[in-house]
Motif scaffolding. Structure first.
Motif, PDB file in Angstrom:
ATOM      1  N   UNK A   7     -54.094 -40.294  16.593  1.00 14.25           N
ATOM      2  CA  UNK A   7     -53.348 -39.399  15.842  1.00 14.25           C
ATOM      3  C   UNK A   7     -54.300 -38.933  14.520  1.00 14.25           C
ATOM      4  N   UNK A   8     -55.052 -38.074  14.715  1.00 15.49           N
ATOM      5  CA  UNK A   8     -55.873 -37.768  13.548  1.00 15.49           C
ATOM      6  C   UNK A   8     -55.056 -36.657  12.596  1.00 15.49           C
ATOM      7  N   UNK A   9     -55.347 -36.869  11.235  1.00 13.73           N
ATOM      8  CA  UNK A   9     -54.778 -36.101  10.371  1.00 13.73           C
ATOM      9  C   UNK A   9     -55.146 -34.716  10.332  1.00 13.73           C
ATOM     10  N   UNK A  10     -54.301 -33.498  10.122  1.00 10.46           N
ATOM     11  CA  UNK A  10     -54.622 -32.415  10.224  1.00 10.46           C
ATOM     12  C   UNK A  10     -55.398 -31.769   8.872  1.00 10.46           C
ATOM     13  N   UNK A  11     -55.148 -32.506   7.821  1.00  9.63           N
ATOM     14  CA  UNK A  11     -55.890 -32.269   6.371  1.00  9.63           C
ATOM     15  C   UNK A  11     -56.839 -33.494   6.360  1.00  9.63           C
ATOM     16  N   UNK A  12     -58.255 -33.354   6.568  1.00  4.31           N
ATOM     17  CA  UNK A  12     -59.074 -34.567   6.096  1.00  4.31           C
ATOM     18  C   UNK A  12     -59.132 -34.712   4.644  1.00  4.31           C
ATOM     19  N   UNK A  13     -58.732 -33.836   3.893  1.00  3.56           N
ATOM     20  CA  UNK A  13     -58.951 -34.224   2.442  1.00  3.56           C
ATOM     21  C   UNK A  13     -57.867 -35.241   1.940  1.00  3.56           C
ATOM     22  N   UNK A  14     -56.704 -35.101   2.510  1.00  2.00           N
ATOM     23  CA  UNK A  14     -55.562 -35.980   1.921  1.00  2.00           C
ATOM     24  C   UNK A  14     -55.144 -36.908   3.044  1.00  2.00           C
ATOM     25  N   UNK A  15     -55.649 -36.774   4.043  1.00  2.00           N
ATOM     26  CA  UNK A  15     -55.087 -37.658   5.265  1.00  2.00           C
ATOM     27  C   UNK A  15     -53.514 -37.287   5.674  1.00  2.00           C
ATOM     28  N   UNK A  16     -53.126 -36.026   5.420  1.00  2.00           N
ATOM     29  CA  UNK A  16     -51.633 -35.724   5.702  1.00  2.00           C
ATOM     30  C   UNK A  16     -50.913 -36.374   4.632  1.00  2.00           C
ATOM     31  N   UNK A  17     -51.402 -37.169   3.562  1.00  2.00           N
ATOM     32  CA  UNK A  17     -50.434 -37.576   2.790  1.00  2.00           C
ATOM     33  C   UNK A  17     -49.728 -36.651   1.648  1.00  2.00           C
ATOM     34  N   UNK A  18     -50.353 -35.467   1.377  1.00  2.00           N
ATOM     35  CA  UNK A  18     -49.932 -34.388   0.572  1.00  2.00           C
ATOM     36  C   UNK A  18     -50.501 -34.472  -0.895  1.00  2.00           C
ATOM     37  N   UNK A  19     -51.119 -35.409  -1.229  1.00  2.00           N
ATOM     38  CA  UNK A  19     -51.549 -35.756  -2.375  1.00  2.00           C
ATOM     39  C   UNK A  19     -52.861 -36.466  -2.497  1.00  2.00           C
ATOM     40  N   UNK A  23     -52.307 -35.437  -7.714  1.00  2.00           N
ATOM     41  CA  UNK A  23     -52.512 -33.993  -7.602  1.00  2.00           C
ATOM     42  C   UNK A  23     -51.846 -33.671  -6.170  1.00  2.00           C
ATOM     43  N   UNK A  24     -51.023 -32.710  -5.948  1.00  2.00           N
ATOM     44  CA  UNK A  24     -50.751 -32.132  -4.622  1.00  2.00           C
ATOM     45  C   UNK A  24     -52.057 -31.554  -4.156  1.00  2.00           C
ATOM     46  N   UNK A  25     -52.164 -32.003  -2.810  1.00  2.00           N
ATOM     47  CA  UNK A  25     -53.183 -31.413  -2.039  1.00  2.00           C
ATOM     48  C   UNK A  25     -52.798 -29.973  -1.583  1.00  2.00           C
ATOM     49  N   UNK A  26     -54.124 -29.145  -1.389  1.00  2.00           N
ATOM     50  CA  UNK A  26     -53.834 -27.499  -1.133  1.00  2.00           C
ATOM     51  C   UNK A  26     -53.125 -27.577   0.256  1.00  2.00           C
ATOM     52  N   UNK A  27     -53.118 -28.320   0.968  1.00  2.00           N
ATOM     53  CA  UNK A  27     -52.323 -28.398   2.270  1.00  2.00           C
ATOM     54  C   UNK A  27     -50.848 -28.272   2.025  1.00  2.00           C
ATOM     55  N   UNK A  28     -50.430 -29.248   1.043  1.00  2.00           N
ATOM     56  CA  UNK A  28     -49.127 -29.119   0.732  1.00  2.00           C
ATOM     57  C   UNK A  28     -48.690 -28.048  -0.098  1.00  2.00           C
TER      58      UNK A  28
END
Length: 239
Positions: A7-19, A23-28
């Motif tokens: 189960x790999x995260x869709x967002x490598x920057x935040x690991x799908x944590x949203x933050x 700071x909120x991640x760009x994906x969120x």
């Protein structure tokens, strides 16, 4: 592949944590913007209501002998002011009051502002004065719908970066609605939040309908853009 069932995260920057940290991640933020546009799309035609679609041809180009300019020239300036407001919006409490008779483009330009500001990543809530007052009524008197849902709407009215309040003056004229309008306008001014209000009422009619505190804030804290011309809805029927 070695990790085909992981189960790999869709967002490598935040690991799908949203933050990322606090700071909120760009994906969120991107999901916020998508959801916001879906909400606005329920009320507005965000694709059709664009500044580039605003048609000045419906405004008379005959110069007014008193002012020396035509309604069309005046509305060119109004269009420019609305466009500049949306494209330079910074969330620092700048406010617009769009006033003039019905059918002159106030709601259209309000929708254009909402579209551009939301596309730039700011939170926007678009509401009519009638619906806003009814949400406060649902909370205050627990008469309509779900009070908890109404409370969520009220928080959105007060906390969003830009509140666009359409058709001020169409709500019922009583002490409760006057107090609600004052509460919203004053709370957003105190918190430094931006508001765009449109109304068919003139400054004189605002003063007679609402209390002096509302009239004073609209006159002193809002840039007043006056709309001139003939009712465009009627003109389109005549063509």
């Amino acid at each position: 592949p070695e990790h085909c069932i992981d189960d790999l995260p869709a967002c490598k920057r935040c690991g799908d944590r949203g933050y990322v940290g606090l700071e909120p991640c760009e994906c969120l933020l991107r999901l916020y913007r998508e959801e916001q546009r879906r909400e606005l799309s329920k009320l507005l035609d965000l694709n059709g209501e664009r500044f580039s679609s605003f048609q000045l041809k419906y405004y008379d180009d005959q110069k007014d002998p008193d002012t020396g300019i035509s309604p069309r020239q005046h509305m060119e300036l109004v269009l420019l002011a609305c466009r500049r407001y949306a494209e330079t919006f910074d969330g620092k409490g700048s406010n617009l009051f769009l006033s003039g008779g019905p059918g002159l483009g106030k709601t259209f330009l309000s929708a254009c502002i909402a579209s551009v500001v939301s596309e730039r990543g700011w939170s926007v809530v678009y509401e009519t004065a009638v619906n806003l007052c009814s949400r406060y009524e649902a909370v205050r008197f627990a008469q309509r719908g779900d009070p908890e849902e109404a409370e969520q709407d009220i928080r959105r009215y007060l906390q969003c970066d830009l509140l666009i309040l359409d058709d001020l003056g169409m709500e019922r004229d009583n002490g409760f609605t006057v107090s609600v309008i004052y509460e919203v306008i004053n709370a957003r001014l105190r918190s430094g939040k931006s508001t765009v209000i449109s109304s068919n009422l003139s400054a004189e009619e605002i003063s007679s309908r609402y209390n002096p505190q509302v009239a004073s804030r609209l006159a002193g804290e809002y840039e007043n853009l006056k709309f001139y011309g003939r009712d465009i809805r009627k003109l389109k029927k005549e063509i």
